[in-house]
Motif scaffolding. Structure first.
Motif, PDB file in Angstrom:
ATOM      1  N   TYR A   1      60.482 -44.949 -50.507  1.00  0.00           N
ATOM      2  CA  TYR A   1      60.813 -46.027 -49.825  1.00  0.00           C
ATOM      3  C   TYR A   1      62.253 -45.578 -49.281  1.00  0.00           C
TER       4      TYR A   1
ATOM      5  N   GLU B   1      53.944 -57.934 -52.706  1.00  0.00           N
ATOM      6  CA  GLU B   1      52.682 -57.300 -52.168  1.00  0.00           C
ATOM      7  C   GLU B   1      51.749 -58.482 -52.506  1.00  0.00           C
TER       8      GLU B   1
ATOM      9  N   ASP C   1      56.933 -49.409 -62.240  1.00  0.00           N
ATOM     10  CA  ASP C   1      56.227 -48.880 -61.009  1.00  0.00           C
ATOM     11  C   ASP C   1      57.198 -49.095 -59.758  1.00  0.00           C
TER      12      ASP C   1
END
Ligand code: BG6
Length: 478
Positions: free
Chosen positions: A176, A213, A232
């Protein structure tokens, strides 16, 4: 920025991440002319392949993961000439002498070892690297997540790495941080005078960070059941975004100045109580399997969705909630940060503008850009009525085609170049785990279960309630 000729060894070179991300990223950088002649990419893994067999695998990966219109056949052939292979076994001496010889045959000073391997292989691999004297002063090691699964395992990973490397040689990846807009967030904050005076509890009502997502965990169930959205996504990606929004201006744009400020934010995070968290699991949808089916464990309490309210105990942010949410199988793939500002202290117009709040939305994906929501007069003769308009800056409109690069391209080249600014330091990772562990421990101790939510929705109802309790609402998810 040019780099010197380098050797890059990809441990786990035949694995999924290498095929999907690392090799395509290197190929693109080579095509962009950034890798000087003489640089080598050396695949290393347990598979007993010849160099030609590995090159064949690389060829297939590039054809599969780089769109054909981006390159010519000759580009791929030139790339393959840089590729070599050594079969090594982390648990024995097999192959290590050949790897050592291959490295010492070249005269590239810079060595980058990319550990794209399972966590259980890291200790034996780094030990072998040390005992076969592969580590030079100009060596860097790139480590992929998971960087531990809790504070204790993160500490032991850091110890393993520090037994053979210095901190200046360790590059812990959070992809990221390599995304274009994430760096733009720093430019936006620290290269403009307009926003920084407003960037505090006096003007900001609250902050929302969403990483939603559409994909499910199908195919990754085994890993995901042990990890969950908290480990995660939150411990790394969302917390890194929170740090970049909340940190004080660093004195310089260099690795330790930036990372010192991020660490201060993590350390200032208040412990989160169970009441300020929401866990979810997506349910089955007709023929489509549920989260519990995908992880193959009907008793699993692992979360495929998490929302939480974080608070930062310092002068700048006291009283400003940071609401975070992330999940799988949601309505839309969207990653964005929204700063919602306070309403004006006194409105001189009629009710039409009552309660209006400026919003600054920083979109990481899918269409990278920045939008500022402003109140303006509604055009026309109808008197002084107000309406809300977006001031929109889409990167696609201002950046010439082909200039933006993928996070992995940027991060790999930064590691080769020796720039740690966009990588996490060991103490940062440990501090993030300490904060996350406290939340997970409460979940583990509680008898409550994650709430189920519809696939293709925005998540569980309780997440809406988390904000409604504070008389606030999530930003629409696309
Ligand atoms: C990874 C997670 O780190 O990030 C995945 O392990 C997730 O579960 C992925 O899907 C999301 O990355 P991106 O760049 O597609 O938003």
């Amino acid at each position: 920025i040019p780099v010197q000729p380098f050797d890059l060894v990809v441990f786990g070179g035949t694995g999924d991440l290498s095929r999907r991300k690392i090799l395509p990223a290197l190929f693109r950088r080579v095509m962009a002319g950034q890798c000087p002649e003489g640089s080598r990419i050396i695949g290393a893994s347990r598979s007993k392949l010849t160099a030609d067999e590995f090159r064949e695998m690389v060829r297939k990966s590039i054809n599969e993961f780089v769109p054909a219109k981006e390159f010519k056949a000759a580009d791929l052939e030139a790339f393959l000439l840089m590729v070599e292979y050594c079969a090594v076994d982390a648990f024995s001496d097999a192959g290590w002498t050949k790897l050592a010889d291959t490295l010492s045959m070249g005269d590239n000073a810079i060595r980058t070892f990319y550990l794209s391997i399972s966590p259980t292989l890291i200790t034996p691999t780094t030990r072998q690297m040390a005992s076969f004297k592969l580590i030079t002063h100009e060596t860097r090691v790139v480590v992929e997540k998971p960087l531990g699964t809790d504070l204790d395992s993160a500490k032991s990973l850091n110890k393993t790495l520090k037994d053979v490397f210095e901190e200046r040689q360790i590059y812990r990846i959070d992809h990221y941080l390599g995304k274009e807009t994430v760096q733009n967030l720093m430019a936006l904050r620290f290269a403009n005078v307009l926003l920084e005076p407003l960037w505090n509890s006096k003007y900001v009502d609250h902050v929302q960070i969403t990483v939603a997502e559409t994909v499910s965990v199908d195919g990754r169930g085994e890993y995901y059941d042990l990890s969950g959205a908290m480990r995660d996504m939150v411990q790394n990606h969302l917390m890194q975004l929170l740090c970049l929004v909340a940190m004080e201006p660093p004195s310089r744009f260099d690795a330790d100045a930036v990372r010192d400020e991020k660490l201060k934010v993590i350390r200032a995070l208040e412990p989160v109580s169970m009441r300020n968290t929401v866990r979810g699991q997506y349910r089955s949808e007709g023929e489509i399997a549920s989260f519990l089916d995908h992880v193959g464990n009907s008793a699993s309490n692992t979360e495929s969705y998490v929302a939480l309210k974080a608070e930062i105990g310092n002068w700048r942010w006291a009283g400003v909630p940071f609401y975070l949410r992330t999940g799988k199988a949601l309505k839309k793939r969207v990653s964005e940060i929204t700063l919602v500002f306070k309403p004006v202290p006194h409105s001189i117009f009629d009710d039409s503008n009552e309660g209006f709040q400026n919003k600054l939305i920083i979109r990481l994906q899918p269409e990278e850009g920045i939008t500022l929501h402003m109140s303006v007069k509604e055009p026309g003769p109808g008197g002084m009525r107000l309406t809300e308009v977006p001031l929109d800056m889409s990167f696609a409109d201002v950046v010439p085609e082909g200039v933006t690069i993928d996070a992995y391209e940027r991060l790999i080249m930064d590691a080769v170049r020796g720039n740690q600014t966009l990588f996490m330091r060991g103490d940062e990772v440990e501090a993030a785990w300490a904060w996350v562990d406290h939340i997970i421990a409460q979940w583990d101790a509680s008898s409550s279960k994650p709430h189920s939510y519809d696939q293709g929705s925005t998540g569980p109802e309780d997440a809406i309630a988390l904000l409604a309790r504070d008389a606030r609402r999530w930003q629409p998810m696309g």
